[in-house]
Design an enzyme around this catalytic site. Structure first.
Site, PDB file in Angstrom:
ATOM      1  N   TYR A  65       0.818  -1.211   0.000  1.00  0.00           N
ATOM      2  CA  TYR A  65       0.000   0.000   0.000  1.00  0.00           C
ATOM      3  C   TYR A  65       0.852   1.261   0.000  1.00  0.00           C
ATOM      4  CZ  TYR A  65      -3.829  -3.107   1.525  1.00  0.00           C
ATOM      5  OH  TYR A  65      -4.760  -4.112   1.636  1.00  0.00           O
ATOM      6  N   HIS A  78      -0.087 -11.666   1.104  1.00  0.00           N
ATOM      7  CA  HIS A  78      -1.016 -10.741   0.438  1.00  0.00           C
ATOM      8  C   HIS A  78      -1.740 -11.409  -0.735  1.00  0.00           C
ATOM      9  CE1 HIS A  78      -1.611  -6.155  -0.274  1.00  0.00           C
ATOM     10  NE2 HIS A  78      -2.686  -6.833  -0.612  1.00  0.00           N
TER      11      HIS A  78
END
Length: 320
Positions: free
Chosen positions: A60, A121
């Protein structure tokens, strides 16, 4: 096998008790696509809105800002032990020798000694500097078992309390469970009335793995907050459509991580306790037709002429 269960004390935020026995706050602040004011949003969420769960990820690009917000909240009097911080290891680091250094970088950026939950992830390994979409040779073989063993070592060394997975299929989950000594405590998946993800949801329940729902409001292309069915239920209950969608996820038995950078919306999103969606309205929300995922993974992993994944269906093992 025991499953995660929800608990609530008077005046307290709902929690789910994971297989490890650790308590995970049911509503967390999501930080995907968060802006430059992420530190402010994190501090506000914790100190003013009452959040105790923050979800982030190395990919992110905001872990340093999240760390600043966490530090500010703790300086304001919030105990670290009362916070639940989740992060994720990115695909370029999905090699056994890269797992610990990746976590150490995350801990440094978050200004923490440990995190509560560390996820894989996506279950795919990418070459450093991989393009979007990937070019030939940029999607590498993923040693899932070797990476997971290193994740388990992080738990044993006290750097991580729980480990989990994101964006897994039933096929990949079953493969992992065959070798895992510490099974995943949490599986984080896209889930909302427009994409219920029933197959992996039921598989997780079978194995006592808690599920966290991301993108609970859908996407900018299909924002369920504007769905007439959702709006009708919201008007009936005198709640916002966003609150109804978050509550739907909670009543389904999942935790949820809505994202917002607006203080008012951050506070609104956690005002989902002390009331219920009636059964008939819950069923109406469940009747919303499944249409498509927000995140297919296609731009990350699919090369239509070269590589192991030629379509989004390949990414998801043709399960849905």
């Amino acid at each position: 096998m025991a499953s995660a269960k929800a608990t609530m004390g008077q005046g307290e935020q709902d929690h789910f008790v994971l297989k490890s026995g650790h308590a995970m706050p049911a509503v967390g602040l999501g930080t995907w696509r968060a802006g430059s004011d992420t530190a402010h949003s994190v501090r506000t969420a914790i100190t003013e809105a009452g959040y105790r769960h923050v979800d982030t990820a190395a990919e992110y690009g905001v872990e340093k800002e999240v760390g600043k917000g966490l530090k500010a909240a703790m300086e304001a009097g919030i105990d670290r032990k009362d916070l639940f911080v989740t992060s994720k290891i990115w695909c370029t680091n999905l090699a056994p020798e890269r797992v610990r250094p990746a976590l150490e970088n995350t801990l440094k950026d978050l200004q923490l000694d440990y995190i509560d939950l560390y996820h894989i992830h996506w279950p795919f390994r990418l070459k450093d500097g991989a393009h979007m979409p990937p070019e030939a040779g940029e999607v590498l073989e993923f040693d899932m078992e070797g990476v997971w063993k290193e994740m388990e070592n992080l738990v044993k060394d006290g750097l991580v309390k729980d480990i989990g997975v994101c964006n897994y299929t039933v096929t990949k989950l079953n493969r992992l469970l065959r070798s895992a000594k510490i099974p995943p405590a949490v599986c984080q998946m896209e889930m909302h009335p427009g994409w219920k993800n029933d197959k992996i949801f039921e598989a997780c329940k079978k194995h006592g793995i808690h599920v966290t729902a991301y993108s609970p409001l859908g996407s900018s292309e299909k924002n369920l907050a504007h769905d007439p069915v959702v709006e009708k239920v919201a008007n009936k209950l005198n709640k916002t459509p966003g609150q109804v969608l978050i509550k739907w996820a909670l009543q389904r038995g999942t935790s949820v991580i809505p994202k917002s950078s607006k203080d008012e919306r951050i506070k609104e999103n956690i005002q989902v306790f002390g009331w219920e969606i009636p059964e008939e309205d819950f069923k109406v929300l469940c009747s919303i037709k499944d249409e498509k995922r927000v995140l297919t993974g296609e731009e990350l992993f699919v090369n239509k002429t070269h590589g192991p994944y030629r379509s989004a269906a390949d990414v998801w093992d043709h399960e849905n």
